[in-house]
Design an enzyme around this catalytic site. Structure first.
Site, PDB file in Angstrom:
ATOM      1  N   PRO A 199       7.078  10.930  14.291  1.00  0.00           N
ATOM      2  CA  PRO A 199       7.200  10.371  15.636  1.00  0.00           C
ATOM      3  C   PRO A 199       7.334   8.847  15.632  1.00  0.00           C
ATOM      4  O   PRO A 199       6.465   8.140  15.138  1.00  0.00           O
ATOM      5  CB  PRO A 199       5.892  10.796  16.320  1.00  0.00           C
ATOM      6  CG  PRO A 199       5.239  11.776  15.404  1.00  0.00           C
ATOM      7  CD  PRO A 199       5.753  11.484  14.053  1.00  0.00           C
ATOM      8  N   GLU A 200       8.441   8.379  16.156  1.00  0.00           N
ATOM      9  CA  GLU A 200       8.660   6.941  16.351  1.00  0.00           C
ATOM     10  C   GLU A 200       8.668   6.700  17.872  1.00  0.00           C
ATOM     11  O   GLU A 200       8.280   7.585  18.630  1.00  0.00           O
ATOM     12  CB  GLU A 200       9.990   6.514  15.702  1.00  0.00           C
ATOM     13  CG  GLU A 200      10.076   6.928  14.226  1.00  0.00           C
ATOM     14  CD  GLU A 200      11.388   6.556  13.555  1.00  0.00           C
ATOM     15  OE1 GLU A 200      12.087   5.661  14.052  1.00  0.00           O
ATOM     16  OE2 GLU A 200      11.712   7.167  12.527  1.00  0.00           O
TER      17      GLU A 200
ATOM     18  N   ARG B 243      -1.405  16.755   7.689  1.00  0.00           N
ATOM     19  CA  ARG B 243      -1.671  15.797   6.615  1.00  0.00           C
ATOM     20  C   ARG B 243      -2.848  14.875   6.906  1.00  0.00           C
ATOM     21  O   ARG B 243      -3.186  14.041   6.073  1.00  0.00           O
ATOM     22  CB  ARG B 243      -0.404  15.007   6.309  1.00  0.00           C
ATOM     23  CG  ARG B 243       0.476  15.817   5.372  1.00  0.00           C
ATOM     24  CD  ARG B 243       1.897  15.421   5.505  1.00  0.00           C
ATOM     25  NE  ARG B 243       2.246  14.397   4.562  1.00  0.00           N
ATOM     26  CZ  ARG B 243       3.503  14.033   4.336  1.00  0.00           C
ATOM     27  NH1 ARG B 243       4.483  14.611   5.000  1.00  0.00           N
ATOM     28  NH2 ARG B 243       3.764  13.110   3.482  1.00  0.00           N
TER      29      ARG B 243
ATOM     30  N   ARG C 167      14.365 -15.938   7.096  1.00  0.00           N
ATOM     31  CA  ARG C 167      13.683 -14.937   6.253  1.00  0.00           C
ATOM     32  C   ARG C 167      14.624 -14.326   5.222  1.00  0.00           C
ATOM     33  O   ARG C 167      15.783 -14.075   5.495  1.00  0.00           O
ATOM     34  CB  ARG C 167      13.112 -13.817   7.112  1.00  0.00           C
ATOM     35  CG  ARG C 167      12.140 -14.341   8.096  1.00  0.00           C
ATOM     36  CD  ARG C 167      11.366 -13.299   8.817  1.00  0.00           C
ATOM     37  NE  ARG C 167      10.497 -13.953   9.751  1.00  0.00           N
ATOM     38  CZ  ARG C 167       9.359 -14.527   9.411  1.00  0.00           C
ATOM     39  NH1 ARG C 167       8.926 -14.441   8.177  1.00  0.00           N
ATOM     40  NH2 ARG C 167       8.649 -15.170  10.295  1.00  0.00           N
TER      41      ARG C 167
END
Length: 270
Positions: free
Chosen positions: A2-3, A112, A151
């Site tokens: 799930p994002e 899990r 970056r």
DNA sequence: CCGCCGCCCTGCTTGC
DNA sequence: TGCAAGCAGGGCGGCG
């Protein structure tokens, strides 16, 4: 896993079903899942509380309680939040069950056991380290340029960093980079200005489209009703090793970047 | 501050 | 066919 779009879909479903209900009791079957302050008993503390709101922040589902406290839930890879009637079959690995008034039950399952339900106090700034919401008005081109500039970190690693942008995981990082035609390993600071704009728009567009499709169900994800999403049918590159790029036809490759499987097109992502 | 690494955990895939 | 090793991965703590 799930994002943002999956958690958003879950939260919208939960909001419809449980806002206004009172927690009559809580069963914690695996203690490490339900986290509270050292002297606080999670189940006892939330019993009698009314749920006044359900919202999303990044990949977290947040249950707002009448007292001002919140239950901050992280699903990690295999966590699920499903509302069902008492007596209906449970999903395997159901570790926490909230008894709501009537026969409704909010069940948290996670085979899990990586996920957590954390009880936080009303003044606790639990999301202080979380970055900008990509679907909010704060995710401006200027804000995004500020994150990228100077970056050397590969741009995909930056997209996955929850301290910068909250809610993007492996699936939508891969899909947004494909959409924007950007190579996942490109140093963040080396993106051209047009590429930066393409990527920001691609993030917003892909996340929005995935929410419309109620998320991506590949292995475990289901919504608050236990139903699958359908964005798995719209994926361009994620998990598509050897399949043709939908844009140019070249073969999709899988590499490893930031310890994650990364799918992309060598021909059209530069 | 930054980036990297290992750990957590279990079900599925891979290879012998 | 059966078994074990390998792999998957989000967040977090430790380390340099």
């Amino acid at each position: 896993m799930p994002e943002l779009p999956e958690v958003e879909t879950i939260v919208r479903g939960l909001a419809r079903k449980i806002v206004g209900k009172t927690i009559a009791g809580a069963e914690v079957r695996l203690a490490r899942i339900a986290v509270a302050a050292p002297t606080v008993d999670f189940a006892a503390e939330i019993t009698g509380e009314r749920i006044v709101g359900v919202r999303r922040r990044g990949k977290y589902a947040v249950f707002e309680l009448a007292s001002g406290s919140s239950i901050v839930t992280s699903l990690r890879m295999t966590g699920r939040l499903v509302v069902a009637r008492n007596g209906q079959p449970e999903l395997p690995g159901t570790h926490v069950v909230l008894h709501l008034n009537g026969r409704a039950r909010l069940r948290f399952s996670d085979v899990r056991t990586f996920g957590r339900m954390r009880l936080v106090g009303s003044h606790e700034e639990w999301d202080r380290e979380l970055g900008v919401e990509p679907l909010s008005s704060s995710f401006t081109p200027e804000a995004f340029i500020g994150m990228l500039s100077g970056r050397t970190t590969p741009v995909k690693a930056l997209l996955l960093d929850q301290r910068r942008i909250a809610g993007i995981g492996n699936i939508y990082a891969c899909e947004a980079l494909w959409e924007a035609r950007i190579r996942p390993s490109r140093p963040s600071g080396r993106l051209t200005k047009p590429a930066t704009h393409r990527l920001r728009r691609a993030i917003v567009e892909v996340l929005g489209r995935a929410i419309e499709m109620r998320g991506t169900s590949i292995d475990d994800y289901v919504d608050a009703d236990g139903l699958q999403g359908s964005f798995q049918n719209n994926l361009s590159v994620y998990g598509k090793t050897g399949r043709p790029c939908p844009r140019c036809g070249a073969s999709i490759v899988r590499t490893v970047l930031a310890q994650r499987g990364t799918w992309w097109c060598r021909r059209c992502q530069k």
